[in-house]
Design a protein around this motif. Structure first.
Motif, PDB file in Angstrom:
ATOM      1  N   GLY A 217       6.969  43.706  23.396  1.00 53.47           N
ATOM      2  CA  GLY A 217       7.960  44.598  22.798  1.00 53.47           C
ATOM      3  C   GLY A 217       7.441  46.026  22.859  1.00 53.47           C
ATOM      4  O   GLY A 217       6.230  46.254  22.929  1.00 53.47           O
ATOM      5  N   ILE A 218       8.335  46.990  22.804  1.00 56.62           N
ATOM      6  CA  ILE A 218       7.956  48.386  23.050  1.00 56.62           C
ATOM      7  C   ILE A 218       6.932  48.905  22.039  1.00 56.62           C
ATOM      8  O   ILE A 218       6.017  49.652  22.398  1.00 56.62           O
ATOM      9  CB  ILE A 218       9.213  49.295  23.065  1.00 56.62           C
ATOM     10  CG1 ILE A 218       8.856  50.687  23.578  1.00 56.62           C
ATOM     11  CG2 ILE A 218       9.866  49.350  21.697  1.00 56.62           C
ATOM     12  CD1 ILE A 218       8.392  50.719  25.001  1.00 56.62           C
ATOM     13  N   LYS A 219       7.048  48.506  20.765  1.00 62.22           N
ATOM     14  CA  LYS A 219       6.133  48.994  19.737  1.00 62.22           C
ATOM     15  C   LYS A 219       4.698  48.572  20.038  1.00 62.22           C
ATOM     16  O   LYS A 219       3.779  49.404  20.051  1.00 62.22           O
ATOM     17  CB  LYS A 219       6.560  48.479  18.361  1.00 62.22           C
ATOM     18  CG  LYS A 219       5.599  48.872  17.245  1.00 62.22           C
ATOM     19  CD  LYS A 219       6.062  48.280  15.898  1.00 62.22           C
ATOM     20  CE  LYS A 219       5.061  48.602  14.791  1.00 62.22           C
ATOM     21  NZ  LYS A 219       5.505  48.020  13.481  1.00 62.22           N
ATOM     22  N   TYR A 220       4.508  47.297  20.285  1.00 63.95           N
ATOM     23  CA  TYR A 220       3.156  46.790  20.518  1.00 63.95           C
ATOM     24  C   TYR A 220       2.673  47.095  21.940  1.00 63.95           C
ATOM     25  O   TYR A 220       1.468  47.140  22.185  1.00 63.95           O
ATOM     26  CB  TYR A 220       3.099  45.291  20.230  1.00 63.95           C
ATOM     27  CG  TYR A 220       3.231  44.985  18.763  1.00 63.95           C
ATOM     28  CD1 TYR A 220       2.190  45.232  17.873  1.00 63.95           C
ATOM     29  CD2 TYR A 220       4.425  44.479  18.252  1.00 63.95           C
ATOM     30  CE1 TYR A 220       2.320  44.974  16.519  1.00 63.95           C
ATOM     31  CE2 TYR A 220       4.571  44.215  16.886  1.00 63.95           C
ATOM     32  CZ  TYR A 220       3.510  44.463  16.037  1.00 63.95           C
ATOM     33  OH  TYR A 220       3.646  44.218  14.686  1.00 63.95           O
ATOM     34  N   LYS A 222       3.101  49.969  23.274  1.00 58.73           N
ATOM     35  CA  LYS A 222       2.506  51.299  23.115  1.00 58.73           C
ATOM     36  C   LYS A 222       1.108  51.195  22.505  1.00 58.73           C
ATOM     37  O   LYS A 222       0.186  51.919  22.921  1.00 58.73           O
ATOM     38  CB  LYS A 222       3.407  52.180  22.240  1.00 58.73           C
ATOM     39  CG  LYS A 222       4.678  52.660  22.934  1.00 58.73           C
ATOM     40  CD  LYS A 222       5.457  53.608  22.046  1.00 58.73           C
ATOM     41  CE  LYS A 222       6.687  54.139  22.763  1.00 58.73           C
ATOM     42  NZ  LYS A 222       7.444  55.122  21.947  1.00 58.73           N
ATOM     43  N   LEU A 223       0.927  50.313  21.526  1.00 59.51           N
ATOM     44  CA  LEU A 223      -0.406  50.107  20.948  1.00 59.51           C
ATOM     45  C   LEU A 223      -1.372  49.551  21.994  1.00 59.51           C
ATOM     46  O   LEU A 223      -2.540  49.964  22.067  1.00 59.51           O
ATOM     47  CB  LEU A 223      -0.317  49.150  19.755  1.00 59.51           C
ATOM     48  CG  LEU A 223       0.347  49.680  18.487  1.00 59.51           C
ATOM     49  CD1 LEU A 223       0.455  48.570  17.448  1.00 59.51           C
ATOM     50  CD2 LEU A 223      -0.438  50.857  17.920  1.00 59.51           C
ATOM     51  N   ILE A 269       3.468  57.896  22.496  1.00 58.80           N
ATOM     52  CA  ILE A 269       3.868  57.475  21.151  1.00 58.80           C
ATOM     53  C   ILE A 269       5.247  58.007  20.788  1.00 58.80           C
ATOM     54  O   ILE A 269       6.053  57.313  20.162  1.00 58.80           O
ATOM     55  CB  ILE A 269       2.826  57.937  20.110  1.00 58.80           C
ATOM     56  CG1 ILE A 269       1.503  57.196  20.325  1.00 58.80           C
ATOM     57  CG2 ILE A 269       3.330  57.709  18.687  1.00 58.80           C
ATOM     58  CD1 ILE A 269       0.362  57.738  19.490  1.00 58.80           C
ATOM     59  N   SER A 270       5.529  59.235  21.200  1.00 55.05           N
ATOM     60  CA  SER A 270       6.776  59.897  20.778  1.00 55.05           C
ATOM     61  C   SER A 270       7.973  59.571  21.658  1.00 55.05           C
ATOM     62  O   SER A 270       9.113  59.900  21.309  1.00 55.05           O
ATOM     63  CB  SER A 270       6.565  61.415  20.750  1.00 55.05           C
ATOM     64  OG  SER A 270       6.294  61.910  22.059  1.00 55.05           O
ATOM     65  N   GLU A 272      11.130  58.054  23.163  1.00 55.74           N
ATOM     66  CA  GLU A 272      12.221  57.176  22.750  1.00 55.74           C
ATOM     67  C   GLU A 272      13.177  56.890  23.910  1.00 55.74           C
ATOM     68  O   GLU A 272      13.748  55.812  23.989  1.00 55.74           O
ATOM     69  CB  GLU A 272      12.985  57.801  21.577  1.00 55.74           C
ATOM     70  CG  GLU A 272      12.140  57.924  20.306  1.00 55.74           C
ATOM     71  CD  GLU A 272      12.936  58.481  19.142  1.00 55.74           C
ATOM     72  OE1 GLU A 272      14.159  58.722  19.331  1.00 55.74           O
ATOM     73  OE2 GLU A 272      12.356  58.661  18.047  1.00 55.74           O
TER      74      GLU A 272
END
Length: 302
Positions: A217-220, A222-223, A269-270, A272
């Motif tokens: 998923g996009i959130k993880y 990025k991490l 991180i930023s 979208e």
């Protein structure tokens, strides 16, 4: 005009990744009293053939599987756009496979003595593995790039093989410092692919292409990207510690990269809008090249 289409299919900016690892290992080998220019040149030629083979195969495989479609955010592919036919691309893949094999065979023939049977055979088999992997990333009934293994492949071939494998051809030596450096470059190359996969995360997953980014998923994702780059830099620090850690100039060359990586991570991180990943993908390729050359050039300063 036709040549222009083929140049587009080559995706020339990706060739910097192959150039970075092999040139880095060559510069370090020179700093240690080794290095052969003709071996280096053959390494570059072979890696370019393999990279173009992979890019052509991706163009072909993604198009026939429907992943390349009007919803794809990345640059338009040549088969998808109707610029190059499927038949012509298949023919080009066959030609590149032959060129890769011939160039690779010439490389190991020059750099490894025939009486050193184990290493000669090891690299000989390695040629076939590289060609097979370049094609099967996207082509075939079970392409491994669609099964979440693309990141591992890039990590191995652009890190361990590109840096460590070529370094051994220059020096006939394995060493811990080069192993750590190959991991560092592998992680940066992996991060380039991760940006590509974050950009097309929805379309890929919808069409059965399961990348690490799509699974996370996009959130993880990025991490995952952040940790990959941070660990890469830490490994680079350990490399410098193992190689003349008192050399202030070497550290200066290395530290110059840090602000650029920090800025890159802030942008990642930023983001979208998925289209913004395109510019960061190009930027990270250039950063990987800068990082590699700064370490390689720093190794020359005594």
């Amino acid at each position: 005009m036709r040549l222009k289409y083929w140049f587009c299919a080559v995706r020339s900016q990706t060739l910097l990744l192959s150039f970075s690892g092999i040139t880095l290992s060559y510069l370090i080998s020179i700093s240690k009293g080794y290095g052969d220019f003709y071996t280096y040149l053959l390494c570059i030629i072979t890696s370019i053939f393999l990279q173009v083979l992979a890019n052509f195969s991706n163009d072909y495989g993604d198009s026939i599987k429907g992943v390349d479609n009007y919803q794809r955010i990345g640059p338009k592919r040549t088969i998808q756009s109707g610029l190059i036919s499927i038949f012509a691309m298949k023919k080009a893949i066959n030609i590149l496979s032959i060129l890769s094999f011939c160039s690779g065979l010439l490389l190991i023939y020059r750099s490894i003595e025939l009486n050193n049977f184990f290493f000669f055979f090891f690299y000989f088999i390695g040629i076939f593995v590289c060609i097979y992997s370049s094609i099967k990333y996207s082509v075939g009934p079970y392409p491994y790039g669609y099964l979440g293994m693309g990141d591992l492949s890039v990590f191995i071939f652009f890190g361990l093989v590109s840096v460590g494998g070529s370094y051994f051809l220059y020096t006939k030596v394995f060493s811990l410092d080069i192993f750590l450096l190959s991991l560092s470059i592998g992680l940066l190359s992996l991060s380039v692919l991760n940006i590509n996969n974050m950009r097309d995360i929805k379309n890929d997953y919808k069409n059965g292409k399961y990348t690490v980014a799509g699974i996370l998923g996009i959130k993880y994702a990025k991490l995952y990207h952040i940790f990959s780059i941070i660990i890469s830099i830490v490994l680079g620090i350990f490399f410098n510690i193992l190689n003349d850690y008192k050399n202030i100039y070497k550290w200066l060359f290395f530290i110059l990269n840090i602000p650029f990586f920090i800025r890159h991570l802030k942008r990642i991180i930023s983001i979208e809008n998925p289209e913004c990943f395109n510019s960061e993908l190009k930027r990270l390729i250039h950063l990987t090249f800068l990082y590699s050359m700064s370490i390689g050039i720093g190794a020359q300063i005594k």
